[in-house]
Write an enzyme that holds these catalytic residues in place. Structure first.
Site, PDB file in Angstrom:
ATOM      1  N   ASN A  22       0.838  -1.208   0.000  1.00 41.80           N
ATOM      2  CA  ASN A  22       0.000   0.000   0.000  1.00 41.80           C
ATOM      3  C   ASN A  22       0.872   1.257   0.000  1.00 41.80           C
ATOM      4  O   ASN A  22       0.537   2.247  -0.663  1.00 41.80           O
ATOM      5  CB  ASN A  22      -0.932  -0.010   1.214  1.00 41.80           C
ATOM      6  CG  ASN A  22      -2.194  -0.819   0.957  1.00 41.80           C
ATOM      7  OD1 ASN A  22      -3.073  -0.386   0.232  1.00 41.80           O
ATOM      8  ND2 ASN A  22      -2.257  -1.999   1.511  1.00 41.80           N
ATOM      9  N   MET A 105       1.091  -2.950  11.791  1.00 46.09           N
ATOM     10  CA  MET A 105       0.428  -3.943  12.636  1.00 46.09           C
ATOM     11  C   MET A 105       0.634  -3.647  14.122  1.00 46.09           C
ATOM     12  O   MET A 105       1.087  -4.489  14.882  1.00 46.09           O
ATOM     13  CB  MET A 105       0.943  -5.346  12.285  1.00 46.09           C
ATOM     14  CG  MET A 105       0.804  -5.702  10.823  1.00 46.09           C
ATOM     15  SD  MET A 105      -0.848  -5.368  10.169  1.00 46.09           S
ATOM     16  CE  MET A 105      -1.698  -6.835  10.672  1.00 46.09           C
ATOM     17  N   HIS A 124      -8.027  -0.964   6.100  1.00 49.39           N
ATOM     18  CA  HIS A 124      -8.351  -2.223   6.773  1.00 49.39           C
ATOM     19  C   HIS A 124      -8.967  -3.165   5.742  1.00 49.39           C
ATOM     20  O   HIS A 124      -9.862  -2.750   4.982  1.00 49.39           O
ATOM     21  CB  HIS A 124      -9.327  -1.956   7.927  1.00 49.39           C
ATOM     22  CG  HIS A 124      -9.733  -3.179   8.672  1.00 49.39           C
ATOM     23  ND1 HIS A 124      -8.922  -3.794   9.603  1.00 49.39           N
ATOM     24  CD2 HIS A 124     -10.864  -3.918   8.596  1.00 49.39           C
ATOM     25  CE1 HIS A 124      -9.553  -4.856  10.070  1.00 49.39           C
ATOM     26  NE2 HIS A 124     -10.722  -4.964   9.484  1.00 49.39           N
ATOM     27  N   THR A 187      -5.512  -5.746  -4.449  1.00 48.02           N
ATOM     28  CA  THR A 187      -5.445  -4.934  -5.677  1.00 48.02           C
ATOM     29  C   THR A 187      -6.405  -3.743  -5.570  1.00 48.02           C
ATOM     30  O   THR A 187      -6.112  -2.666  -6.069  1.00 48.02           O
ATOM     31  CB  THR A 187      -5.821  -5.775  -6.921  1.00 48.02           C
ATOM     32  OG1 THR A 187      -7.136  -6.308  -6.733  1.00 48.02           O
ATOM     33  CG2 THR A 187      -4.850  -6.900  -7.146  1.00 48.02           C
ATOM     34  N   GLN A 188      -7.520  -3.946  -4.872  1.00 49.55           N
ATOM     35  CA  GLN A 188      -8.461  -2.838  -4.680  1.00 49.55           C
ATOM     36  C   GLN A 188      -7.942  -1.845  -3.637  1.00 49.55           C
ATOM     37  O   GLN A 188      -8.144  -0.632  -3.757  1.00 49.55           O
ATOM     38  CB  GLN A 188      -9.842  -3.373  -4.258  1.00 49.55           C
ATOM     39  CG  GLN A 188     -10.531  -4.157  -5.334  1.00 49.55           C
ATOM     40  CD  GLN A 188     -10.724  -3.341  -6.603  1.00 49.55           C
ATOM     41  OE1 GLN A 188     -11.171  -2.191  -6.575  1.00 49.55           O
ATOM     42  NE2 GLN A 188     -10.326  -3.900  -7.742  1.00 49.55           N
TER      43      GLN A 188
HETATM   44  C1  GRF Z   1      -3.144  -5.410   3.746  1.00 47.53           C
HETATM   45  O1  GRF Z   1      -4.168  -6.368   3.635  1.00 47.53           O
HETATM   46  C2  GRF Z   1      -3.678  -4.231   4.525  1.00 47.53           C
HETATM   47  O2  GRF Z   1      -5.071  -4.062   4.348  1.00 47.53           O
HETATM   48  C3  GRF Z   1      -3.394  -4.610   5.923  1.00 47.53           C
HETATM   49  O3  GRF Z   1      -2.079  -5.140   5.847  1.00 47.53           O
HETATM   50  C4  GRF Z   1      -2.001  -5.921   4.641  1.00 47.53           C
HETATM   51  C5  GRF Z   1      -0.627  -5.801   4.012  1.00 47.53           C
HETATM   52  O4  GRF Z   1      -0.486  -4.487   3.561  1.00 47.53           O
HETATM   53  N1  GRF Z   1      -3.490  -3.474   6.800  1.00 47.53           N
HETATM   54  P1  GRF Z   1       0.875  -3.996   2.812  1.00 47.53           P
HETATM   55  O5  GRF Z   1       1.090  -4.909   1.620  1.00 47.53           O
HETATM   56  O6  GRF Z   1       2.014  -4.143   3.810  1.00 47.53           O
HETATM   57  O7  GRF Z   1       0.573  -2.586   2.423  1.00 47.53           O
END
Ligand code: GRF
Length: 206
Positions: A22, A105, A124, A187-188
């Site tokens: 992200n 996290m 989320h 992807t969304q």
């Molecule tokens: C994703 O599913 C996000 O929604 C959740 O952590 C997962 C991994 O995210 N919060 P990323 O690839 O580290 O951005």
């Protein structure tokens, strides 16, 4: 002739714990959608609570400053959050940064959330208010849901419950595993997070 009004700088500080896909989508959108020229917004830093987060190397490769605040070396949640706020502050001299949790996290203390009230967003992997917390895809499949999705929301003291900015709906297909569904939702996520940030920046004004 009046000079065009240049927007005040708006640092974007992205917090990650792992891959940071992200975060990567946000960095790319900031460049592609010209957020700096349009909103004075730029990715000022990527900060992780984990020294081994893969996203740190990717961000550094893009020339984005990175920092680590390793939560394992702090005696309490409060001490970690204080150190995290100090790290953010090094990239946010005027207290205007938009802080973006992206696969971060850690549960943040009410004091930290209050400090960034209104300028702290999270993504989320569920259609909130359904399935706050962890293992959202497995839970949605086990509940027999027909749809899953993702939500970008303002972070408040209550976990995964703040005002919603954007959502995406993703079908759950017969035989879906949590991993297959997670990949489809991800992807969304990469589309709605930049969309939510761009809208926030537009509505925040200069
Ligand atoms: C994703 O599913 C996000 O929604 C959740 O952590 C997962 C991994 O995210 N919060 P990323 O690839 O580290 O951005």
């Amino acid at each position: 002739m009046n000079e065009p009004v240049r927007p005040l700088p708006r640092p974007l500080v992205i917090l990650i714990s792992g891959t940071g896909s992200n975060m990567q989508a946000i960095v790319r959108a900031a460049q592609a959608q010209r957020w700096r020229e349009r909103f004075g917004a730029f990715v000022a830093a990527v900060i992780s609570n984990r020294p081994d987060a893969k996203g740190l190397a990717w961000a550094a490769g893009q020339g984005v400053p990175t920092a680590v605040v390793d939560h394992t070396v702090y005696p309490s949640r409060e001490a970690f959050d204080t150190a995290l706020a100090e790290a953010i502050g090094r990239y946010d001299p005027h207290g205007r940064a938009l802080v973006l949790l992206a696969g971060f996290m850690r549960i943040l203390t009410p004091g930290f959330v209050q400090r960034y009230a209104g300028r702290l967003l999270n993504i989320h992997p569920s259609l909130l208010p359904a399935f706050p917390g962890l293992h959202t895809h497995r839970r949605a499949i086990e509940a027999g849901c027909r749809f899953a999705g993702a939500t970008v929301h303002q972070v408040t003291a209550e976990l995964d419950h703040g005002p919603i900015l954007e959502q995406a709906v993703v079908p759950i297909l017969p035989g879906d595993t949590p991993e297959a569904l997670a990949a489809r939702v991800l992807t969304q996520e990469h589309l709605i997070y930049p969309r939510a940030i761009e809208r926030w920046l537009r509505e925040a004004g200069a």
